[in-house]
Design a protein around this motif. Sequence first.
Motif, short mmCIF file in Angstrom:
data_model
loop_
_atom_site.label_atom_id
_atom_site.label_comp_id
_atom_site.label_asym_id
_atom_site.label_seq_id
_atom_site.Cartn_x
_atom_site.Cartn_y
_atom_site.Cartn_z
N VAL A 87 17.17 54.89 61.96
CA VAL A 87 17.80 53.91 61.06
C VAL A 87 16.96 52.63 61.00
O VAL A 87 16.73 52.07 59.92
CB VAL A 87 19.24 53.60 61.52
CG1 VAL A 87 19.79 52.38 60.79
CG2 VAL A 87 20.15 54.79 61.28
N LYS A 88 16.50 52.16 62.16
CA LYS A 88 15.71 50.93 62.18
C LYS A 88 14.42 51.09 61.39
O LYS A 88 13.96 50.15 60.72
CB LYS A 88 15.42 50.53 63.62
CG LYS A 88 16.64 49.98 64.35
CD LYS A 88 16.34 49.67 65.80
CE LYS A 88 17.60 49.17 66.50
NZ LYS A 88 17.36 48.93 67.96
N GLU A 91 15.31 50.98 57.65
CA GLU A 91 15.66 49.63 57.17
C GLU A 91 14.42 48.82 56.80
O GLU A 91 14.51 47.86 56.03
CB GLU A 91 16.45 48.90 58.26
CG GLU A 91 17.88 49.39 58.41
CD GLU A 91 18.61 48.75 59.57
OE1 GLU A 91 19.85 48.74 59.56
OE2 GLU A 91 17.94 48.25 60.50
N LYS A 92 13.27 49.20 57.34
CA LYS A 92 12.03 48.49 57.02
C LYS A 92 11.47 48.90 55.66
O LYS A 92 10.59 48.24 55.11
CB LYS A 92 10.99 48.74 58.11
CG LYS A 92 11.36 48.13 59.46
CD LYS A 92 10.33 48.47 60.52
CE LYS A 92 10.72 47.89 61.87
NZ LYS A 92 9.75 48.25 62.93
N CYS A 96 15.19 51.20 50.77
CA CYS A 96 16.33 51.67 51.56
C CYS A 96 17.41 50.59 51.65
O CYS A 96 17.12 49.41 51.86
CB CYS A 96 15.87 52.05 52.96
SG CYS A 96 17.21 52.46 54.08
N ILE A 97 18.65 51.01 51.49
CA ILE A 97 19.81 50.13 51.69
C ILE A 97 20.69 50.76 52.75
O ILE A 97 21.04 51.94 52.66
CB ILE A 97 20.62 49.97 50.38
CG1 ILE A 97 19.75 49.36 49.28
CG2 ILE A 97 21.86 49.09 50.62
CD1 ILE A 97 20.43 49.35 47.92
N HIS A 98 21.06 49.98 53.77
CA HIS A 98 21.92 50.46 54.85
C HIS A 98 23.30 49.83 54.70
O HIS A 98 23.44 48.61 54.70
CB HIS A 98 21.31 50.10 56.20
CG HIS A 98 22.15 50.54 57.37
ND1 HIS A 98 22.04 50.00 58.62
CD2 HIS A 98 23.14 51.48 57.46
CE1 HIS A 98 22.91 50.58 59.45
NE2 HIS A 98 23.59 51.47 58.76
N ASP A 354 28.34 55.87 58.27
CA ASP A 354 27.30 54.96 57.77
C ASP A 354 26.69 55.64 56.55
O ASP A 354 26.58 56.83 56.49
CB ASP A 354 26.21 54.74 58.83
CG ASP A 354 26.52 53.52 59.69
OD1 ASP A 354 27.70 53.26 59.89
OD2 ASP A 354 25.56 52.88 60.16
#
Length: 354
Positions: A87-88, A91-92, A96-98, A354
């Motif tokens: 996930v991390k 996110e970079k 991507c949208i979390h 999520d």
Amino acid sequence: ITYLKNGNSVYFTGNDSIDDTKGIIDEEKPIKLVILDELTEFFERGQGEDEISNIEATFVRGNDDEFCMEYYFNPPKNPNASIFKWVKKMEKRSDCIHIHVDYRDVPEKWLGKKLIQSAMEMKKVDERMYNWIWLGISIGLDEIVYYMFDKDKHVLDRNLTNDEINGITRIDASCDYGQMNATVFEFWGLNPTLKTVFGLDEFYHSGRESGKQLTPSEYAFKFKKMCEKIKEEFGQYPRNLYIDPSARGLAEEIKRACPFIKIRGAQNDVKLGISRVQKAIAFQKVLFSTRQEMLLNEIVIYSYDKKSIESGIEKPVKDDDHCMDALRYYIMGIWKYIKRYLPDVEKNEGGEDD
């Protein structure tokens, strides 16, 4: 599923291998939306990031615009779990949208009052568990596995009343077998009227600690004597024995010595089993007897290995866990009954999406 008016199609597939998804690609009509659900399964049972990247590469090919991938998962308790590292990384990415959601993000009428009440019941008895199951917060792992156990709430320091005994519709046993390690038999009574499991009795023998190892036939004889004691006190023999499938020799000896009992191979999914035992304890659907002395000794020290927590793949310490294994075998064996007595929470074994 194809919508005949315009030919748009929806495909459903599992992903035991990358070839499962390759076979549904239509070169003439590129797929525009790919949804991966239960994403933690890719990390716990599959190849994790490599597998997910292969799927993305397969479907993005030939799509110049309007292509989207969506990933859904219930956050694990452990913030060190492999999926969070992925996930991390995601996110970079600029594309991507979390988004994190829980049950409060949708209209109440979609959920129904019963589900809301279930969430509130769990919040009342174990707010920490509520934060994970209903809010999807990675709460971390207590070192002690059954942190919700409370001797004052969960241990009956008295004999069962007539109502408690008469309401027991079935008695079962569970067994963890060791050669030099301990062998344990735990006995349980299910009372549907009170929606409770009562611990009834226990047999425990350790060849290493006692200096005398028993043979499978000797253990079978001890088990038969315990069953006769249970029959005399509670009016019925144990119906099933949930036993580790690897203990085949002991199972055969017990089958010969105790024709009244059915041998059931235990479901040995440790992670799922622990989660279910935690729920049964949290909602006080299992109560223990002071006769289960070794179980009560183990339950307060049964803990996760610290290094495994840090690595993101939590595993209980394999010491002083024989009664804990027997408890888990039993709860897994009768889970279809136990979950009826819980608030409507079992529909979601993990946290929110999520």
